[in-house]
Every structure is written in structure tokens, then in C-alpha cells.
Motif scaffolding. Structure first.
Motif, PDB file in Angstrom:
ATOM      1  N   LYS A 466       0.819  -1.210   0.000  1.00 51.89           N
ATOM      2  CA  LYS A 466       0.000   0.000   0.000  1.00 51.89           C
ATOM      3  C   LYS A 466       0.856   1.264   0.000  1.00 51.89           C
ATOM      4  O   LYS A 466       0.476   2.281  -0.585  1.00 51.89           O
ATOM      5  N   GLN A 467       1.987   1.212   0.697  1.00 54.80           N
ATOM      6  CA  GLN A 467       2.884   2.366   0.768  1.00 54.80           C
ATOM      7  C   GLN A 467       4.286   1.930   0.308  1.00 54.80           C
ATOM      8  O   GLN A 467       5.159   1.639   1.124  1.00 54.80           O
ATOM      9  N   PRO A 468       4.483   1.882  -0.982  1.00 56.84           N
ATOM     10  CA  PRO A 468       5.736   1.326  -1.506  1.00 56.84           C
ATOM     11  C   PRO A 468       6.949   2.221  -1.311  1.00 56.84           C
ATOM     12  O   PRO A 468       8.081   1.738  -1.348  1.00 56.84           O
ATOM     13  N   TRP A 469       6.736   3.525  -1.095  1.00 59.23           N
ATOM     14  CA  TRP A 469       7.863   4.461  -1.074  1.00 59.23           C
ATOM     15  C   TRP A 469       8.272   4.755   0.361  1.00 59.23           C
ATOM     16  O   TRP A 469       7.601   5.491   1.072  1.00 59.23           O
ATOM     17  N   LEU A 470       9.384   4.134   0.747  1.00 58.22           N
ATOM     18  CA  LEU A 470       9.872   4.213   2.134  1.00 58.22           C
ATOM     19  C   LEU A 470      11.068   5.163   2.173  1.00 58.22           C
ATOM     20  O   LEU A 470      12.116   4.899   1.572  1.00 58.22           O
ATOM     21  N   ILE A 471      10.912   6.268   2.918  1.00 58.83           N
ATOM     22  CA  ILE A 471      11.899   7.352   2.921  1.00 58.83           C
ATOM     23  C   ILE A 471      12.413   7.576   4.347  1.00 58.83           C
ATOM     24  O   ILE A 471      11.610   7.707   5.280  1.00 58.83           O
ATOM     25  N   PHE A 472      13.732   7.620   4.488  1.00 54.66           N
ATOM     26  CA  PHE A 472      14.374   7.882   5.780  1.00 54.66           C
ATOM     27  C   PHE A 472      14.916   9.310   5.756  1.00 54.66           C
ATOM     28  O   PHE A 472      15.607   9.709   4.807  1.00 54.66           O
ATOM     29  N   LEU A 473      14.609  10.096   6.787  1.00 54.88           N
ATOM     30  CA  LEU A 473      15.039  11.486   6.867  1.00 54.88           C
ATOM     31  C   LEU A 473      15.799  11.745   8.162  1.00 54.88           C
ATOM     32  O   LEU A 473      15.427  11.230   9.217  1.00 54.88           O
ATOM     33  N   ALA A 474      16.849  12.544   8.082  1.00 48.05           N
ATOM     34  CA  ALA A 474      17.625  12.898   9.268  1.00 48.05           C
ATOM     35  C   ALA A 474      18.429  14.155   8.960  1.00 48.05           C
ATOM     36  O   ALA A 474      18.672  14.489   7.794  1.00 48.05           O
ATOM     37  N   HIS A 475      18.866  14.840  10.009  1.00 47.04           N
ATOM     38  CA  HIS A 475      19.654  16.059   9.783  1.00 47.04           C
ATOM     39  C   HIS A 475      21.099  15.733   9.410  1.00 47.04           C
ATOM     40  O   HIS A 475      21.537  15.978   8.285  1.00 47.04           O
ATOM     41  N   ARG A 476      21.854  15.198  10.334  1.00 43.73           N
ATOM     42  CA  ARG A 476      23.237  14.849  10.020  1.00 43.73           C
ATOM     43  C   ARG A 476      23.260  13.683   9.029  1.00 43.73           C
ATOM     44  O   ARG A 476      22.339  12.864   8.980  1.00 43.73           O
ATOM     45  N   VAL A 477      24.350  13.614   8.282  1.00 45.51           N
ATOM     46  CA  VAL A 477      24.445  12.589   7.239  1.00 45.51           C
ATOM     47  C   VAL A 477      24.820  11.257   7.877  1.00 45.51           C
ATOM     48  O   VAL A 477      25.997  10.953   8.089  1.00 45.51           O
ATOM     49  N   LEU A 478      23.806  10.458   8.176  1.00 47.58           N
ATOM     50  CA  LEU A 478      24.044   9.134   8.747  1.00 47.58           C
ATOM     51  C   LEU A 478      24.419   8.126   7.669  1.00 47.58           C
ATOM     52  O   LEU A 478      24.764   6.993   7.973  1.00 47.58           O
ATOM     53  N   GLY A 479      24.345   8.549   6.419  1.00 45.78           N
ATOM     54  CA  GLY A 479      24.709   7.686   5.304  1.00 45.78           C
ATOM     55  C   GLY A 479      26.007   8.106   4.659  1.00 45.78           C
ATOM     56  O   GLY A 479      27.084   7.916   5.236  1.00 45.78           O
ATOM     57  N   TYR A 480      25.947   8.709   3.472  1.00 42.09           N
ATOM     58  CA  TYR A 480      27.136   8.974   2.662  1.00 42.09           C
ATOM     59  C   TYR A 480      27.201  10.438   2.239  1.00 42.09           C
ATOM     60  O   TYR A 480      26.210  11.012   1.767  1.00 42.09           O
ATOM     61  N   SER A 481      28.377  11.040   2.375  1.00 42.30           N
ATOM     62  CA  SER A 481      28.627  12.393   1.908  1.00 42.30           C
ATOM     63  C   SER A 481      30.120  12.576   1.679  1.00 42.30           C
ATOM     64  O   SER A 481      30.938  12.121   2.484  1.00 42.30           O
ATOM     65  N   SER A 482      30.479  13.266   0.574  1.00 42.34           N
ATOM     66  CA  SER A 482      31.882  13.587   0.339  1.00 42.34           C
ATOM     67  C   SER A 482      32.178  15.055   0.611  1.00 42.34           C
ATOM     68  O   SER A 482      33.127  15.617   0.080  1.00 42.34           O
ATOM     69  N   THR A 483      31.327  15.678   1.452  1.00 40.98           N
ATOM     70  CA  THR A 483      31.631  17.032   1.919  1.00 40.98           C
ATOM     71  C   THR A 483      32.977  17.020   2.644  1.00 40.98           C
ATOM     72  O   THR A 483      33.315  16.049   3.323  1.00 40.98           O
ATOM     73  N   SER A 484      33.721  18.104   2.498  1.00 43.57           N
ATOM     74  CA  SER A 484      35.112  18.116   2.966  1.00 43.57           C
ATOM     75  C   SER A 484      35.248  17.765   4.440  1.00 43.57           C
ATOM     76  O   SER A 484      36.156  17.022   4.829  1.00 43.57           O
ATOM     77  N   PHE A 485      34.360  18.282   5.296  1.00 41.44           N
ATOM     78  CA  PHE A 485      34.549  18.010   6.728  1.00 41.44           C
ATOM     79  C   PHE A 485      34.272  16.555   7.075  1.00 41.44           C
ATOM     80  O   PHE A 485      34.735  16.065   8.111  1.00 41.44           O
ATOM     81  N   TYR A 486      33.510  15.847   6.252  1.00 45.13           N
ATOM     82  CA  TYR A 486      33.338  14.410   6.454  1.00 45.13           C
ATOM     83  C   TYR A 486      34.506  13.627   5.848  1.00 45.13           C
ATOM     84  O   TYR A 486      34.884  12.563   6.334  1.00 45.13           O
ATOM     85  N   ALA A 487      35.049  14.154   4.760  1.00 46.24           N
ATOM     86  CA  ALA A 487      36.138  13.439   4.091  1.00 46.24           C
ATOM     87  C   ALA A 487      37.446  13.521   4.879  1.00 46.24           C
ATOM     88  O   ALA A 487      38.257  12.588   4.851  1.00 46.24           O
ATOM     89  N   VAL A 488      37.647  14.630   5.580  1.00 41.32           N
ATOM     90  CA  VAL A 488      38.902  14.842   6.308  1.00 41.32           C
ATOM     91  C   VAL A 488      39.161  13.729   7.306  1.00 41.32           C
ATOM     92  O   VAL A 488      40.289  13.234   7.445  1.00 41.32           O
TER      93      VAL A 488
END
Length: 630
Positions: A466-488
Motif C-alpha cells: 500500500k505504501q511502496p515508497w519508504l523514505i528515511f530522513l535525518a539532519h546529520r548525514v548518517l549515510g554517505y557524503s563527500s563534503t570536505s569536513f566528512y572526508a577529512v
């Protein structure tokens, strides 16, 4: 000294025999306040650049400052332009005008922080400021200038002050007359939010009316039908609810009263009208203007459904004030684009770092005024970010000063979310074919924590047929980011984030995870354990075999640079301001678009097309291990 007091009785006259004495006591009070506790906050807040605790007296009889009109909102409007005309015999490019509210030199609402000093007469930083030469380039030569400030109704009067010496060594030269809205207590800035049930809408607004003066009510009904009257609850908070400076000292401003009404048993997709107001004991009412909204679809309903998501927008002033370093000017572009496309969206998620008040509480009113056209028409759902919640020894997961002493209280009070406990800002909400699981990254999300259990339950309990689209939302990047402060630090995401949660995303086949915090836009491939699970980049069909991670933190606050290295899982990066829009056409087709705030055009997009059997199918770590018997 040129007299700036108008002919009507004023607090200046009540408490002080002369304007000079009033100003002298004002400045002395500021010095006392500086001895109590300086308001050190995150540098992103322009008001934190003003060393108001160091203000000195430099009155000059030949200086003047006049503000007009003296009465605002005569036609019921809650925002109006004020013209300030001023003159100084010793002008400088460092001179600036501060807007103070309340405008009185009244010490009744300024308790001392310690018993060692007398209470200050004025304990607040200005609510906005601008340099005296901003619109008068010849000010340094002539000493004459004029500014236009856009003031909003904030439950009190306003006065303007001319300072020399710059922001770091302010010297008070003169003070204006006061200006005030015709009804400063009026119900203002309604903001909708999903209720705890699919067919419930909540409306929250701010006023100056306590429940002892008037009862908060909502008049609402189906468009064209008979309206009904519903009561509303009332909340507020005091200075002692703040955890530290500047929220508890120079940044404190009375938040007024925050009311929330609950509109229940709505018909799916029906249009409703409403207005918020207050009923006095004599039976008379005071009302806002009338607004309208569309009720949510039934969970699983097959219809066109559109949701806008972004983080880290902040606020900015149309009149150009406050912007010491243009940190949040782009928020006006984002707001403008959303208003222009309002008829093509059904809900908004602002996933943390809401207005960057950072302890200067006047900014919350200004933010709710900025987004009123959006939040009064569609549910405006928020998530908690570091600039709302974080403070040492306050229970936040991170022990930094980013909230400026607010420790979550204003955000949790000013906006409603359907959480079991708003101090724990995680919740789920359904919108038709969507299930949204909203995490609170400022509280522990790791395995074994209360929030981890909530996240798993939210993901596990949805009926994907019935609800096929499952979306996870959060402020800080709990997944993946190549922003410089995460890459350092080599984590390419919040440390311990995906290590704890990726098995849940994989097990329950989360389609998309969206974050803020990193001020840019980035999209990954469908990914699991750092490996792309699909080589397609724009048109996905069938099983994803992983989760697509999106950073949408370019809502308006200063941009964050990417690392020079772009990992294999990073498909698209954009160093610009923008937001994402999800469109569910039906149970099998979903579109995500990334739009830049400056023009509203689409710069990245992808689609997902699949059937229910694709969700049921097993992929790596998504199904229980089988045995020969099975």
C-alpha cells in the motif's frame, strides 16, 4: 539633546525624568549584563557579532533619529516598512542602527543572573541591525542618512538606536521614538503539521494572549461548508528553560504564547478553510485572516503526491539587515521558489537547522513570518538539527555550543511534530503512498538505543504493497557524503552513522535516505556497504538492491565545499543552493528532482519504476537465511 519622545505618554517618561537619563541607565545596564555573562554563540548568527555588553555612552545633542510611521498594521497586516531618518555630527562608516524590541527601558522582565549585581534595564540584543551608510553612500560626508526596515508583529513595540564604534565597540549616540503595531498581541504566522493520525491536521500559531485573557480557537470547515469552532492548547517557555548564553542572557526575548489546534476526522484530499483566533470573556473574537489547506490522502491511496525536502535553510531579511557575512541570504531564494510552486506541492520537510537563531530568540518569530505563506498552506514538518538542540550537559548526543543555549526548547515548542515526546524529536508520518521515518541525529541512534528501536519499528511496520515508497530522513548525514569536513576524518558521513543503521536500511529496503547538515547537494548510487548495487544512474527499474542517499543541505545557509576526491558511490554533486522534490505518480513510479533555489530549474533527477514483487524479492542481507527444509 534633540528630543525624540512623541507627545503621548511613554515608558521613558514613566520611569525616567529625561531621555538622557534613560539612555544612560540603558548603557549602564548593558555593561552590567556584560559582567554577568557574555553571549558567545555560533558565529553563523549575525547578531552574535555585536558586542552589546561593551556598549558605551556617547550621546550628542546634535544627533537625532526618527522612525515613522509610529503605528503599524492599521489595516490588519502583520508586517510593515518603517523609515528611519537620522543624523550624526561625527559620522563614520562603522556607524550602525540597531532595532530593539521591546522598546521600553523597563527592567521588569530582566532578572539578574546572580545576586551580585542589579538587574539590567534592557537585557536584550537588538533584533536586527544595519549599517548607517547601507542606503546612504554619502553618510560619512554629510552625516545624514535614511534606512527602511521591514518590521513584523512580534508582540511588543520597537525603538531604534544609532551606534558609533562599529559592532565590537558600540557607542550609543541617540535613540528614536517608539513604533508599535495596532494589535501587537494578534494571532500570527500559522504553521500546519501532520497529526498523529492520517486524517488529522494541526495548526500552530503565536500570539500575545495568555489563556487568562482569551481562549485560543480555530474556526475551520470543508471549503464551502459550515465552519466549526475547535479549542487549541497553549504552551510557552521562560528564560529558565534555556540552557545557557546567549539564549539565557542577551539573546533572550519572550516567545509569547504558542497555540496548537487539532483538526480531526478530515476527508481525504478535501479542501478546508481555517482561521485562528482568540475568544474573550465578553464573547468577542480576534481573528487572523482566512487560510486553506488540502487534507492528506488515505495511506496507500493512489493519487499524485508531491513532497519537498531540504535542510539548513535559515532565515534572512528582505530589508538586507542582519547579514554580517551573507551567511543565509539564499534562504530568501529557497522561500521564494517554494511559494511560487506552492500549488504543485503537498508537504514540506525542513530537516534540521531551521533558522539558526543560535540563542537569539527574536529570530524564531522572523523565521515563522518568512515561511508563513508555505507553512499556512501545506504541512511544514521539521526535524531536529545541531543548531536547535546541541548544548553541553543537556542530554544531546553532541556536546557542542551550536544551539546557543536553546537546547531544543524553542524548536520543540514553536513547531508541532507527531512525536510521542517532542523532547525526543523522532517520529513517523504517512502521506498516501509514502512512509517517512524521521530520525533525531542529536540523540543516540546506535544499536540498542531507544531511537534505534523506533527506527526499526517505523521501517518494519509499513505495508509496502500500500505504501511502496519508504523514505528515511535525518539532519546529520548518517549515510554517505563527500563534503570536505566528512572526508577529512575518512568517515564520508557521520561517524558511527551507517555502521549502525545500514543493516536496517538494507533489511527493510529503504528507497531513499535524505539528509541536511552538509550545505550542498549530493546523490549516491543505490549503495550498500560502500558498494554501488546498480550501475544505472538516472532511470532505475526493478530492484535497487541498496539505498540511494541524498544530501539536500543547501536550503540557504553558507555552502559547504566538497572533498577533492569524489568516491565511486557519488554520482552527482552540486555546490549550490537548492532543494529536492519527490513525486509519486502511483505505486510503481517515483521521481526525485533537485532544483536550484536561484531559478527553480531541475539540475539533477532520477526515476524509480518497479512492481510490488520487486520489493518482495530478496537481495543481500534483506531476507532471513533459508534452510534446506524451507
Amino acid at each position: 539633546m534633540h528630543s525624540m519622545i512623541d507627545s503621548s505618554p511613554s515608558v521613558f517618561r514613566v520611569f525616567f525624568p529625561s531621555m538622557r537619563e534613560a539612555i544612560a541607565i540603558f548603557v549602564t545596564s548593558l555593561l552590567v549584563l556584560g559582567a554577568i555573562q557574555e553571549g558567545n554563540s555560533h558565529g553563523d548568527q549575525p547578531l552574535s557579532k555585536i558586542a552589546i555588553q561593551k556598549a558605551m555612552l556617547a550621546l550628542n545633542d546634535k544627533a537625532y533619529l526618527r522612525a515613522s510611521p509610529a503605528v503599524l498594521g492599521s489595516n490588519g497586516q502583520n508586517a510593515e516598512w518603517v523609515t528611519v531618518v537620522y543624523s550624526s555630527p561625527h559620522p563614520s562608516d562603522d556607524d550602525w542602527i540597531g532595532v530593539f524590541s521591546p522598546g521600553d527601558f523597563n527592567d521588569s522582565n530582566c532578572p539578574a543572573e546572580t545576586k551580585m549585581v542589579n538587574p539590567p534595564r534592557l537585557c536584550s540584543a537588538p533584533i536586527k541591525f544595519q549599517y548607517a551608510n547601507y542606503s546612504s553612500p554619502s553618510y560619512k560626508i554629510t552625516g545624514n542618512g535614511a534606512l527602511k526596515f521591514l518590521l513584523i508583529n512580534q508582540r511588543s513595540d520597537f525603538s531604534f538606536a544609532l551606534f558609533s564604534g562599529g559592532l565590537l565597540n558600540p557607542k550609543l549616540v541617540t535613540v528614536s521614538n517608539k513604533v508599535v503595531f495596532s494589535n501587537p498581541k494578534a494571532p500570527v504566522y500559522p504553521r500546519l503539521a501532520q497529526g498523529k493520525e492520517w486524517n488529522e491536521m494541526t495548526v500552530t500559531w503565536t500570539s500575545g494572549y495568555s489563556i487568562d485573557i482569551a481562549e485560543p480557537v480555530v474556526e475551520w470547515g470543508m471549503k464551502g461548508g459550515e465552519p466549526k469552532l475547535s479549542p487549541a492548547g497553549t504552551l510557552t517557555f521562560g528564560r529558565n528553560s534555556m540552557c545557557g548564553a546567549p539564549a539565557r542572557t542577551v539573546g533572550w526575548r519572550d516567545p509569547g504564547y504558542i497555540h496548537t489546534g487539532f483538526l480531526k476526522e478530515l476527508w481525504p484530499n478535501a479542501m478546508y478553510t481555517y482561521k485562528v483566533g482568540h475568544r474573550f470573556s465578553n464573547g468577542e473574537f480576534v481573528w487572523s485572516k482566512e487560510y486553506q489547506f488540502k487534507a492528506s490522502p488515505f495511506p496507500g491511496q493512489n493519487s499524485l503526491q508531491r513532497v519537498v525536502i531540504f535542510g539548513d535553510m535559515g532565515k534572512a531579511e528582505i530589508d538586507g539587515s542582519n547579514e554580517y557575512n551573507d551567511f543565509q541570504r539564499a534562504s530568501l531564494n529557497t522561500t521564494k521558489q517554494l511559494i511560487q510552486d506552492l500549488k504543485n506541492m503537498d508537504m514540506v520537510f525542513h530537516i534540521g537547522d531551521i533558522c539558526y537563531a543560535n540563542g537569539y530568540l527574536s529570530q524564531w518569530d522572523q523565521f515563522t513570518a518568512q515561511v508563513e505563506s508555505i507553512a499556512s498552506a501545506v504541512p511544514y514538518m521539521i526535524a531536529s538539527g545541531n543548531h536547535e538542540r546541541d548544548w553541553p550537559n543537556s542530554g544531546s548526543f553532541y556536546q557542542n555550543l551550536d544551539s546557543g543555549g536553546e537546547c531544543g526548547v524553542p524548536a520543540e515548542t514553536m513547531f508541532y511534530v507527531p512525536a510521542e515526546n517532542r523532547a525526543k524529536f523522532w517520529y513517523s508520518t504517512d502521506y498516501g503512498m509514502f512512509r517517512f521515518c524521521v530520525a533525531d541525529t542529536e540523540h543516540d541512534w546506535r544499536e540498542g538505543s531507544e531511537q534505534y528501536n523506533f527506527i526499526e519499528h517505523c521501517l518494519a511496520s509499513v505495508d509496502r504493497q500500500k505504501q511502496p515508497w519508504l523514505i528515511f530522513l535525518a539532519h546529520r548525514v548518517l549515510g554517505y557524503s563527500s563534503t570536505s569536513f566528512y572526508a577529512v576524518d575518512g568517515s564520508f558521513g557521520e561517524p558511527m552513522g551507517r555502521e549502525s543503521l545500514q543493516k536496517l536500511w538494507q533489511k527493510y529496503k529503504v528507497d531513499i535516505a535524505i539528509y541536511g547538515h552538509a550545505h550542498n547537494y549530493e546523490r549516491t548510487c543505490p549503495v550498500y556497504q560502500n558498494i554501488c548495487t546498480d550501475k544505472e544512474k538516472n532511470n532505475y527499474t526493478g530492484m535497487l538492491n541498496g539505498t540511494i542517499h541524498i544530501v539536500a543541505g543547501g536550503g540557504g545557509a553558507g555552502l559547504g565545499e566538497f572533498s577533492e576526491l569524489q568516491p565511486n558511490w557519488s554520482i552527482y554533486r552540486d555546490y549550490d543552493y537548492g532543494f529536492v522534490k519527490l513525486t509519486a505518480f502511483d505505486h510503481s513510479n517515483l521521481l526525485l528532482e533537485y532544483k536550484r533555489s536561484k531559478d527553480g530549474q531541475v539540475y539533477d533527477s532520477f526515476s524509480i519504476s518497479r512492481d510490488y514483487r520487486d520489493i518482495l524479492a530478496c537481495t543481500v542481507d534483506s531476507c532471513p537465511a533459508t534452510t534446506l527444509a524451507s
